[in-house]
Write a protein that holds these residues in place. Structure first.
Motif, PDB file in Angstrom:
ATOM      1  N   ARG A   1      15.387  54.444  53.603  1.00 61.21           N
ATOM      2  CA  ARG A   1      14.432  53.483  53.827  1.00 61.21           C
ATOM      3  C   ARG A   1      15.383  52.269  54.511  1.00 61.21           C
ATOM      4  NH1 ARG A   1      11.597  53.893  48.320  1.00 61.21           N
ATOM      5  NH2 ARG A   1       9.670  54.874  48.982  1.00 61.21           N
TER       6      ARG A   1
ATOM      7  N   VAL B   1      14.383  48.374  54.966  1.00 62.22           N
ATOM      8  CA  VAL B   1      13.681  47.126  54.961  1.00 62.22           C
ATOM      9  C   VAL B   1      14.267  45.959  55.719  1.00 62.22           C
ATOM     10  CG1 VAL B   1      12.433  45.706  52.935  1.00 62.22           C
ATOM     11  CG2 VAL B   1      12.981  48.340  52.729  1.00 62.22           C
TER      12      VAL B   1
ATOM     13  N   THR C   1       8.717  42.149  51.677  1.00 59.08           N
ATOM     14  CA  THR C   1       8.761  42.319  50.281  1.00 59.08           C
ATOM     15  C   THR C   1       8.094  43.966  50.179  1.00 59.08           C
ATOM     16  OG1 THR C   1       8.589  40.031  49.934  1.00 59.08           O
ATOM     17  CG2 THR C   1       7.801  41.487  48.139  1.00 59.08           C
ATOM     18  N   PHE C   2       8.535  44.514  49.315  1.00 55.04           N
ATOM     19  CA  PHE C   2       8.213  45.706  48.824  1.00 55.04           C
ATOM     20  C   PHE C   2       6.991  45.326  47.788  1.00 55.04           C
ATOM     21  CE2 PHE C   2      10.279  50.007  49.478  1.00 55.04           C
ATOM     22  CZ  PHE C   2      10.346  49.937  50.782  1.00 55.04           C
TER      23      PHE C   2
ATOM     24  N   HIS D   1       4.520  48.338  42.468  1.00 59.39           N
ATOM     25  CA  HIS D   1       3.676  49.636  42.627  1.00 59.39           C
ATOM     26  C   HIS D   1       4.574  50.682  41.337  1.00 59.39           C
ATOM     27  CE1 HIS D   1       7.025  50.389  45.198  1.00 59.39           C
ATOM     28  NE2 HIS D   1       6.836  51.709  44.818  1.00 59.39           N
TER      29      HIS D   1
ATOM     30  N   TYR E   1      -0.984  49.984  49.226  1.00 59.24           N
ATOM     31  CA  TYR E   1      -0.100  50.862  48.602  1.00 59.24           C
ATOM     32  C   TYR E   1       0.374  50.003  47.406  1.00 59.24           C
ATOM     33  CZ  TYR E   1       4.245  48.420  49.914  1.00 59.24           C
ATOM     34  OH  TYR E   1       5.217  47.337  49.876  1.00 59.24           O
TER      35      TYR E   1
ATOM     36  N   SER F   1       8.945  46.607  42.172  1.00 62.83           N
ATOM     37  CA  SER F   1       8.896  45.733  43.507  1.00 62.83           C
ATOM     38  C   SER F   1      10.424  45.532  44.119  1.00 62.83           C
ATOM     39  CB  SER F   1       8.243  44.634  43.348  1.00 62.83           C
ATOM     40  OG  SER F   1       8.095  43.943  44.675  1.00 62.83           O
TER      41      SER F   1
END
Length: 196
Positions: free
Chosen positions: A69, A71, A76-77, A80, A136, A167
């Motif tokens: 990944r 980013v 921002t993730f 989840h 998501y 997150s």
């Protein structure tokens, strides 16, 4: 491609499995002449766990491990959770997993931001799905302050319970790069398994 991206659709699952081992090899080739951090982690896990560790195979086929990944700054993730029974419902092997952990090896981290945010709060899969809608995840602010904030360092491995809400905060000056996988625990005397 990660397992969750297959959305349990037969054509996407076929694509996932047909590329699993070649994707592992591709990552090794990209990192050559260096050892893949995920391969090193897998080897250590197999040696340290009394019953060993192996690639998962929910449908009788070897799975991919080592999702990469990148980013970008200011991203921002969303909050989840990752629950494999949602990704492959009605699968005995997936249902037999008692605990699902996430393992992230951090290759590059921003100097400012990029923290892993963790909440102890449980949200049922159905409640989460109704809150998130088509996204998501949900904005982290909707969960209140995180219970744990971890600032990763480059080269650091962080393992956490992926079934809890989590997150990643936005980084400020450079991309956050990591390799990741899940670890499945089925009991003290069973092998651990891993997949992405």
């Amino acid at each position: 491609m990660a397992l969750y991206e297959s959305e349990n659709k037969s054509n996407l699952l076929d694509y996932y499995y047909s590329n699993s081992l070649s994707n592992i090899d591709e990552m090794r080739n990209i990192l050559s002449p260096y050892l893949s951090p995920i391969d090193y982690f897998r080897c250590q896990l197999d040696e340290q766990w009394p019953s060993g560790a192996k690639l998962e195979s929910f449908h009788g086929k070897k799975m991919f491990v080592g999702l990469s990944r990148v980013v970008e700054p200011e991203v921002t993730f969303l909050a989840h959770h990752d629950i494999v029974e949602k990704d492959v419902p009605n699968n005995y092997s997936a249902k037999s997993i008692q605990m699902q952990l996430a393992a992230n090896v951090h290759i590059q981290v921003p100097d400012i931001g990029g923290e892993l945010l963790l909440w102890h709060k449980d949200i049922t899969a159905n409640d989460f799905d109704s809150i998130r809608g088509d996204s998501y995840g949900i904005p982290p602010n909707n969960l209140g302050d995180p219970d744990i904030v971890v600032k990763p360092k480059a080269g650091q491995l962080i393992i956490f319970n992926s079934r809890k809400m989590h997150s990643v905060s936005a980084g400020k000056n450079k991309s956050r790069v990591s390799l990741s996988c899940f670890i499945g625990y089925r009991g003290e005397h069973q092998p651990l398994t891993y997949w992405s």
